[in-house]
Design an enzyme around this catalytic site. Structure first.
Site: not given
Ligand SMILES: Cc1cc2nc3c(=O)[nH]c(=O)nc-3n(C[C@H](O)[C@H](O)[C@H](O)COP(=O)(O)OP(=O)(O)OC[C@H]3O[C@@H](n4cnc5c(N)ncnc54)[C@H](O)[C@@H]3O)c2cc1C
Length: 565
Positions: A375, A378, A407, A442, A460, A483
Site C-alpha cells: 500500500e 501505491w 459530465w 480508504n 470527478w 479519483w
C-alpha cells in the site's frame, strides 16, 4: 543521484494551440481550472504531445537545469553558511537533502540554516485544506525545536506573492552569505518548473542549488517495462518495484540526522532563532472548535509519526490484511497525514515494517506486513505516474480523450454529496467522517468517489477538488490517482462497467452498520440490515422522522445511464 539526461526530442510537430474539448467551457465555469493562477484547460492535443515526447516533461526541465549547471555548481564556494529549504519534508530524520546540506556545512566548518517559506498563494492555488495548513504549522513548531537542540536556526517567512519566492530566497542567501541551498524534489508541475528556473537563476548568481530525490522509496524514472516505457498498471509495476528494492538495498538506507552546528551559531544567528511560526494565512484558518477537535485527533510532528509507526508495526500490521477494509475498525496506520507533510519518510516506514517481519523480502513472510508495504508502494506509483504524465496535474485525465465525456454539474447533487445527505447511508457516513476528521477511510474514499462519478455522473474533478480542500493528508498524486481509479479515467484501468454498488459495499464492509451509526446519528435507532437502506427496508418512517433524506438517485437507473453514456 545523477540526474537523467533529457530524452532526445522528436521534431516539433504543430501542437494545436488551444483546442478545447467539447465540454471545456462548462467544466471551467464549474471551477475545475483555477483561472486566477492557471491558463485555460489545455487541449487534448497538447496533453498527447507530452506522450509523444514533443513537449519536455517538467522533470526533464529540472534535470536539464541540474546537468547544465553541474560544472558551475561544483565550483561554488561555501562562504559563511549552508541552507536547507524545508518544503514537504518537515523532519530531521532520514531527510536526504537535509543530510547533504549538513554534510556540506560540516566539511566546510560553517553553520547550517533551515528555511521555510509560507506561501499563501501556493496554498490557494493547490487547494491546501485549512486542516492541512494547521498540521504543517504545528509540525514546524516541532521541527524548529528539534533543530534548535542542534543549534540550527529555522527561519520561517511568509511571502505573499508566490512569484516573489525565488527573489526573496535569493535575498536571504545573499544576506546570510550562503553559497549553497539544498532542497528535496517535489514532483508536481509548479514545483518542478520553479526549481528548474531557480537552479539556473541561482547558478548565474554564483549560488549552487541542489535538488535531490527523497519522497519516494524508488525515485521516479527508475522503473520501466521491458520496452522501456513507464508502467501504467500497478501490479507489474509493483513486482518491478520490489525487485528493484531487493537489488538496490541502499534505497532503504536511512539518512543520518544533521549534526550540531558550531557553538558560535547561536550568537551569530540569534535573530533567526527568535522567529516565530506564523499563524495560518487568511482563508486557511480553523475555528476554535475545529482546532480543539483536530489537534486532539492529529498530534503533529516527526516524533508523533515515529510513535504511531512503531505502535502500528507492533500491534496492528499483522492483522492489516484482514482489517484494512473495515472502516469501523482502527485497522490502518493513519500515517498518511505524516507522509503528506513529510514528518515521516516512506523509506523509514517500509524499512520499519520490513524489520518487524521475519524476512528481509518485501514480498515474503507476514501477510499483513507484505500488504501494508504494497500500500505504501501505491504512493510511489502515483508519483511516478504524475512525473511521466504531468498533464494529470493540469486537470487532464490520464487518457486525454476522456476529457470528451459529458459530465453533469448538478449543484444540488453535488451539495448533497458534500454534506453527506445523499440518502445512501455509507456514502453519507463517509462524507461526514471527512468533515469531522479531515480524513476518510480508504474503502470509503473509493465508495464515495465511485458514487460521485458513476451514480451522480458528476465531473470527478469536482470531487477531487473537494477532497483536496478538506483532507489533512491531501496529496496531489495520491488524490488524483484515487479519483482516476474510481472514475475509471486514470491509470491502472478499471473498466467503466466496474461500478461500485454502494449498498453491497455497505453490507460487506460495514456489516453491522457500526460506522454508519457513528457518523449518521439520525440512523442510530435503525436496526438490522435496514441500516444500509432504511427507506428500501421498512425503516423509512423512522429515518424520515429523524430527518434523514431519501436516496437522491436510484443506483440501478444511474448505473444504466453511466454505462450508456
Ligand atoms: C478517491 C481517493 C482519494 C485519495 N486521496 C488521497 C490523498 O489525498 N492523500 C493520500 O495520502 N492518500 C489518498 N488516497 C489513498 C488512501 O485512501 C489513503 O492514503 C489512506 O486512506 C490513508 O490512510 P492510512 O494512512 O491509514 O493508510 P494505510 O492503509 O495504513 O496505508 C499506508 C500508506 O500507504 C499509502 N496508501 C495506501 N493506499 C493508497 C492508495 N490507494 N493510493 C496512494 N497511497 C496509498 C498511504 O501513504 C498510506 O498512509 C486516496 C484514495 C482514494 C480512493
Amino acid at each position: 543521484m545523477a540526474p537523467k539526461q533529457p530524452a532526445k526530442r522528436k521534431a516539433q510537430t504543430t501542437i494545436t494551440k488551444h483546442t478545447p474539448h467539447p465540454f471545456h467551457q462548462e467544466s471551467e465555469e464549474n471551477g475545475i481550472v483555477l483561472r486566477k493562477f492557471y491558463p485555460h484547460e489545455m487541449s487534448n492535443a497538447r496533453a498527447r504531445a507530452y506522450n509523444s515526447d514533443e513537449l519536455p516533461r517538467p522533470i526533464e526541465l529540472l534535470n536539464a537545469a541540474l546537468a547544465g549547471t553541474a560544472a558551475d555548481r561544483k565550483k561554488v564556494q561555501v562562504k559563511d553558511a549552508v541552507v536547507h529549504w524545508f518544503k514537504m519534508d518537515l523532519r530531521t530524520g532520514d531527510n536526504q537533502a537535509l543530510f547533504l546540506a549538513s554534510e556540506k556545512a560540516r566539511e566546510a566548518g560553517v553553520p547550517l540554516i533551515g528555511l521555510y517559506i509560507v506561501s499563501p498563494q501556493d496554498f490557494e492555488a493547490h487547494l491546501t485544506a485549512p486542516i492541512r495548513v494547521d498540521f504543517m504549522l504545528r509540525s514546524l513548531e516541532v521541527l524548529k525545536a528539534d533543530l534548535e537542540a542542534l543549534d540550527i536556526p529555522l527561519w520561517i517567512e511568509t511571502v505573499d506573492k508566490r512569484a516573489r519566492v525565488p527573489e526573496r530566497i535569493m535575498e536571504l542567501l545573499t544576506e546570510w552569505r550562503a553559497g549553497h541551498i539544498f532542497a528535496n524534489m517535489e514532483y508536481e508541475v509548479d514545483e518542478l518548473r520553479r526549481e528548474a528556473k531557480l537552479v539556473r537563476l541561482y547558478a548565474e548568481k554564483g549560488i549552487a542549488m541542489e535538488v535531490v530525490h527523497d519522497t519516494c522509496v524508488v525515485p521516479p524514472g527508475q522503473l520501466t517495462t521491458g520496452t522501456g516505457r513507464q508502467y501504467a498498471v500497478y501490479s507489474p509495476w509493483f513486482r518491478s518495484w520490489v525487485r528493484h528494492v531487493h537489488e538496490n538495498q541502499e534505497l532503504l538506507e536511512l539518512a543520518e540526522r544533521p549534526g550540531m552546528n558550531p557553538p558560535s551559531a547561536r550568537e551569530r544567528y540569534s535573530s533567526l532563532f527568535e522567529c516565530d511560526v506564523p499563524h495560518a494565512p487568511e482563508g486557511k484558518t480553523l475555528s476554535e472548535e475545529e482546532a480543539k477537535v483536530f489537534h486532539a485527533l492529529w498530534p503533529a510532528g516527526e516524533h508523533e509519526a515515529m510513535k504511531r509507526l512503531a505502535k502500528f508495526c507492533e500491534d496492528a500490521v499483522g492483522g492489516y490484511g484482514r482489517n484494512r477494509d473495515l472502516p469501523s475498525t482502527p485497522g490502518t496506520s493513519n500515517l498518511s497525514v505524516h507522509f503528506a507533510s513529510g514528518t515521516l519518510s516512506a523509506r523509514t516506514a517500509v524499512r520499519t515494517a520490513r524489520d518487524s517481519n521475519k524476512t528481509k523480502k518485501l514480498d515474503g513472510g507476514n501477510e499483513g506486513i507484505q500488504t501494508w508495504i504494497s500500500e505504501v508502494a501505491w504512493r510511489d506509483f502515483y508519483k511516478h505516474v504524475l512525473v511521466h504524465w504531468p498533464y494529470v496535474c493540469m486537470n487532464k485525465p490520464f487518457k486525454p480523450e476522456y476529457s470528451n465525456i459529458s459530465w453533469s454539474y448538478d449543484a444540488s447533487h453535488f451539495s448533497s454529496w458534500t454534506e453527506g445527505r445523499t440518502g445512501f447511508p455509507i456514502v453519507d457516513a463517509a462524507m461526514r467522517q471527512l468533515r469531522g476528521m479531515g480524513w476518510m477511510h480508504n474503502r470509503c474514499r473509493m465508495i464515495v468517489a465511485s458514487f460521485l462519478a458513476k451514480d451522480l455522473l458528476l465531473d470527478w474533478r469536482m470531487g477531487e477538488r473537494f477532497f483536496m480542500e478538506h483532507l489533512i493528508d491531501g496529496d496531489f498524486a495520491s488524490n488524483n490517482g484515487g479519483w482516476g481509479f474510481a472514475a475509471s479515467v486514470g491509470v491502472d484501468p478499471q473498466p467503466y462497467f466496474r461500478i461500485f454498488n454502494p449498498l453491497l459495499q455497505s453490507e460487506k464492509f460495514d456489516p453491522d452498520g457500526e460506522y454508519i451509526r457513528k457518523w449518521v446519528p439520525e440512523l442510530k435507532g435503525v436496526v438490522g440490515k435496514a441500516i444500509h437502506d432504511p427507506y428500501g427496508r421498512g425503516e423509512g418512517d423512522r429515518a424520515r422522522k429523524a430527518g434523514y433524506p431519501e436516496a437522491i438517485v436510484q443506483h440501478k437507473g444511474a448505473r444504466e445511464k453511466a454505462l450508456a453514456d
